[in-house]
Write an enzyme that holds these catalytic residues in place. Structure first.
Site, PDB file in Angstrom:
ATOM      1  N   TRP B 322      18.744  25.010  14.670  1.00  0.00           N
ATOM      2  CA  TRP B 322      18.727  23.588  15.039  1.00  0.00           C
ATOM      3  C   TRP B 322      18.556  22.723  13.782  1.00  0.00           C
ATOM      4  CZ3 TRP B 322      15.024  19.828  14.207  1.00  0.00           C
ATOM      5  CH2 TRP B 322      15.205  18.628  14.879  1.00  0.00           C
ATOM      6  N   HIS B 323      17.785  23.261  12.818  1.00  0.00           N
ATOM      7  CA  HIS B 323      17.496  22.449  11.635  1.00  0.00           C
ATOM      8  C   HIS B 323      18.711  22.251  10.749  1.00  0.00           C
ATOM      9  CE1 HIS B 323      13.315  23.181  12.759  1.00  0.00           C
ATOM     10  NE2 HIS B 323      13.041  22.111  12.035  1.00  0.00           N
ATOM     11  N   GLY B 324      19.582  23.217  10.700  1.00  0.00           N
ATOM     12  CA  GLY B 324      20.730  23.037   9.821  1.00  0.00           C
ATOM     13  C   GLY B 324      21.736  24.154   9.984  1.00  0.00           C
TER      14      GLY B 324
END
Lengths: 337, 475
Positions: B322-324
């Site tokens: 989700w972060h990257g």
């Protein structure tokens, strides 16, 4: 109970008053503390420095033209006014300020490889903007927003590395500041694989260099424009070194540029690609002395004290030049000038 | 528009009087227009995407509520999820998956052309997509009533205080607060103001002071000695914490100034004694989202130890992604998943060992905090490094080139400043654990004024006004 506008306004006004009063008081205390420290700039603006040789430049000047090394090699006292990232433009302002507050040196060493540098370090000198009309004028022209901010909150003037360094040097001299470590194997290896690059001198810095040299000589100070050593592998990647040196020579002509860029091949004399370490600085100082770079000042410093007006204009084996033309003539006749 | 920019300060100073001078729907209109302006300041073209997401979920939620339970209703929810995840996948992960597929095929000897889209990641898409997804799921579960007022719903999605980097606010939490004119009392306004100041301190003074040091060491770690790299990773642990929790404090403080309570997103995470505790203290709005909409639906801890471990690992891997769009983020999530699994495996043996050694609870807690902090910091290497090669170079540098000497460490003065700031920050957080301190602070106007003034002085004296983006804006 829902908040009322005037309650919020009253509280904000009280906080603002507290902030401003505290800001002035703390900034005043910091100004006093900084002005008493042993950093090069605090000492220069405080006055009373009496050195035979004045050094100016960026971090390559700090490390390559290390004052104690010059003293050991020549017996001359040296004051290093160089600082990390200083552009020639800023060097000019600082040297002129130095000359207003202190006895003029006999010799000015300008490490000129900072002609590509922008004036970003002006920000780091914020804490001295109030000491110097020149720096203040530069700030007004180049960073007006920053200058306004220091007027609104005086503490902002101390928001930089130089302020921290100043506090570190409270009560002691910073002239022994130099890289004392040897370049690591990893950096050496990286330099071998570095991509070729070009050094581009900024026209405003070249002009400042020319002005600086002329201004110093007008005050009867001999000037040597020096380029200190680079790590050989790094220097090899500079595609336009001869042109770069030529650009510097053009603005200081007819004076010679003392190019020591390839003077030290022993990599253990370096701290990194750009900087000598203390050992390297000592070797360079000995080499410069052997080359006669300090000859003018060395002879002058051995002479008996003279009246202040004449003291600044005594040169080796010759009568004092009475004008800039005389001075130039004199310098041309001095070996290595 | 960045919270740490002059344009935001002017924007907010103009917005607040307009907001309080109006009531009811006019106030909502002002909040919505201002929020759209805030978003458009960055790139107006992506307003369309925000509005599409808003309108789509508005309609879907009304339909989900109206439909009887059954396959059609489930299909509508699947359509909603697919659409939301499709948008996120297209803008955020297309190039990542295309590159991964290309590399995988190349490894098998198949040389396929590499596909890549030249699209900019819309700021905040991960946040508002998760917010609208949770709304649809909650309506599907009949845990919330759908919002019939489009103006109110659109305002809840786009409200600028949480739009671009969270916290991920649940509809059930925010929508009721938008139903009446908020009239905060002076204590709420004061606390909001103090929280905003704290946020600026964390971001401008701490995070942005540490950022250049960390950046310099991560450019080419092979050039630096182990001590420098150790400093870089510890500083990054504090940089990311202060950057994100500073952003959150500004967001929550601004919301408080408008009369909204958006909850808590950070709770002194570096004092956690376990990783389970860490995830109840770090980015709480995301970790609770992942718990409610991923971990529990996967089965949570209901299916025995092995399934619990699988669910933990899967949740953390997806949380990392989700972060990257990079395998380094997946590795970071995977490490945290592994920490959570191992923690459960060794919990009892460790408790027995501590009892056998007769360690006092305070010593046990201290050792646990130190261990969790260091393992968290190790995981941050993968979060910060742009590639595995850089991450390995950092780890290898620390493992092979660390000596007791600090001679090779560059930028000693900024580092000394950074260490001082981290110590002050942790000391303040440690103090705030004591309820008596909080009580004394709240009841002492002089202390509150002095603290606020002190923060402004520290901003002027120690702030780094480089205009750095917030790290979480890229997510």
């Amino acid at each position: 109970m829902p908040v009322r506008f005037h309650t919020v306004a009253k509280r904000l006004a009280l906080l603002l008053a507290m902030v401003l009063v505290g800001d002035r008081a703390l900034a005043w205390m910091l100004a006093r503390a900084v002005s008493r420290t042993g950093t090069r700039f605090a000492r220069a603006y405080r006055g009373g420095v009496d050195a035979d040789v004045l050094v100016v430049g960026d971090s390559r000047g700090v490390n390559g033209l290390y004052g104690p090394a010059i003293r050991d090699a020549t017996g001359l006292s040296a004051f290093n006014l160089a600082y990390n990232g200083l552009s020639t433009h800023l060097c000019e302002a600082l040297v002129l300020d130095y000359l207003e507050h202190n006895r003029a040196p006999r010799l000015l060493l300008v490490e000129a490889s900072n002609v590509p540098s922008p004036d970003e370090m002006l920000d780091n000198l914020r804490l001295h903007w109030r000491d110097s009309a020149r720096l203040d004028a530069l700030a007004a022209a180049l960073v007006p927003g920053e200058r306004r901010a220091t007027r609104i909150l005086n503490l902002y003037g101390y928001d930089n590395e130089l302020a921290l360094r100043s506090l570190f040097y409270a009560g002691r001299d910073d002239q022994d500041w130099v890289n004392r470590y040897r370049i690591s194997a990893a950096v050496l290896e990286a330099a071998r694989h570095e991509a070729p690059f070009r050094l581009e001198a900024r026209p405003d810095n070249l002009e400042a260099l020319g002005r600086l040299v002329r201004a110093a000589e007008a005050k009867d100070i001999a000037v040597r424009v020096v380029l200190t050593p680079y790590l050989p592998d790094h220097l090899a990647k500079m595609q336009n070194w001869p042109e770069f040196v030529q650009a510097v020579e053009q603005v200081v002509a007819p004076r010679k540029v003392w190019d020591y860029a390839d003077a030290i091949a022993d990599t253990s004399m370096f701290a990194d690609r750009l900087h000598l370490n203390a050992e390297g600085a000592r070797r360079l100082a000995r080499k410069m002395a052997a080359d006669g770079l300090f000859a003018v000042a060395a002879v002058a410093s051995n002479e008996p004290p003279a009246p202040a007006s004449a003291q600044h204009s005594r040169f080796a084996g010759a009568s004092a030049p009475s004008s800039e033309q005389d001075l130039r003539r004199h310098l041309r006749s001095t070996p290595g000038t | 528009m960045l919270f740490n920019s002059l344009s935001f300060l002017i924007f907010f100073a103009l917005f607040v009087p307009a907001y309080y001078a109006t009531h009811g729907r006019v106030r909502l209109v002002i909040a919505l227009v201002a929020s759209n302006l805030f978003y458009a300041w960055w790139d107006w073209r992506f307003l369309g995407l925000l509005w599409f997401s808003t309108l789509f979920e508005y309609v879907v939620a009304l339909r989900l509520h109206a439909m009887l339970d059954g396959p059609r209703r489930r299909r509508l929810l699947v359509l909603s999820m697919t659409t939301n995840l499709g948008l996120l996948g297209f803008f955020k992960y297309f190039n990542f998956f295309a590159a991964t597929a290309h590399d995988a095929l190349a490894a098998l000897g198949v040389h396929a052309p590499q596909l890549a889209l030249n699209v900019v990641l819309p700021v905040g898409i991960s946040f508002y997509t998760f917010q609208t997804m949770s709304y649809a799921i909650d309506v599907y579960r009949r845990q919330v009533e759908p919002e019939r007022d489009l103006l109110r719903f659109a305002t809840s999605v786009a409200l600028f205080v949480h739009l671009v980097a969270g916290p991920i606010v649940r509809a059930r939490h925010l929508l009721p607060q938008l139903r009446d004119d908020r009239q905060p009392d002076i204590e709420t306004v004061t606390r909001g103001f103090e929280q905003v100041l704290r946020g600026y301190f964390k971001k401008v003074v701490v995070a942005d002071s540490l950022a250049p040091i960390v950046d310099a060491y991560f450019v080419d770690p092979s050039l630096h000695d182990g001590a420098s790299l150790l400093i870089a990773i510890y500083f990054y642990a504090f940089q990311i914490y202060c950057d994100f929790s500073g952003y959150t404090d500004i967001a929550l403080g601004c919301a408080r100034l408008l009369g909204y309570d958006l909850g808590v997103n950070f709770g002194r995470p570096y004092f956690s004694r376990t990783f389970s505790e860490f995830w109840t203290r770090w980015h709480i709005s995301l970790s609770s989202w992942l718990r409610d909409y991923l971990y529990i639906p996967l089965g949570g801890n209901r299916g025995g130890a092995v399934k619990t471990y699988r669910n933990l690992a899967l949740t953390m891997l997806l949380g990392g992604l989700w972060h990257g769009a990079s395998w380094t983020f997946v590795a970071w999530g995977g490490l945290h998943g592994a920490y959570l699994v191992v923690e459960r495996l060794v919990e009892r043996p460790l408790a027995r060992l501590a009892a056998a050694l007769r360690l006092p609870p305070s010593v046990r807690s201290f050792l646990a905090v130190v261990l969790v902090f260091h393992l968290t910091t190790f995981a941050w290497i993968f979060f910060r490094a742009p590639s595995f090669a850089t991450a390995w170079a950092v780890i290898a540098g620390i493992a092979t080139r660390t000596t007791l000497s600090l001679a090779q460490v560059q930028s000693k003065f900024p580092i000394a400043k950074g260490v001082g700031l981290c110590v002050v920050l942790m000391a303040a957080e440690l103090l705030s654990f004591r309820p008596a301190f909080g009580e004394r602070f709240r009841t002492s106007p002089a202390l509150r004024y002095a603290t606020a003034a002190g923060i402004v002085w520290s901003l002027a004296l120690l702030g780094a006004f480089s205009g750095n983006n917030f790290i979480y804006f890229q997510f």
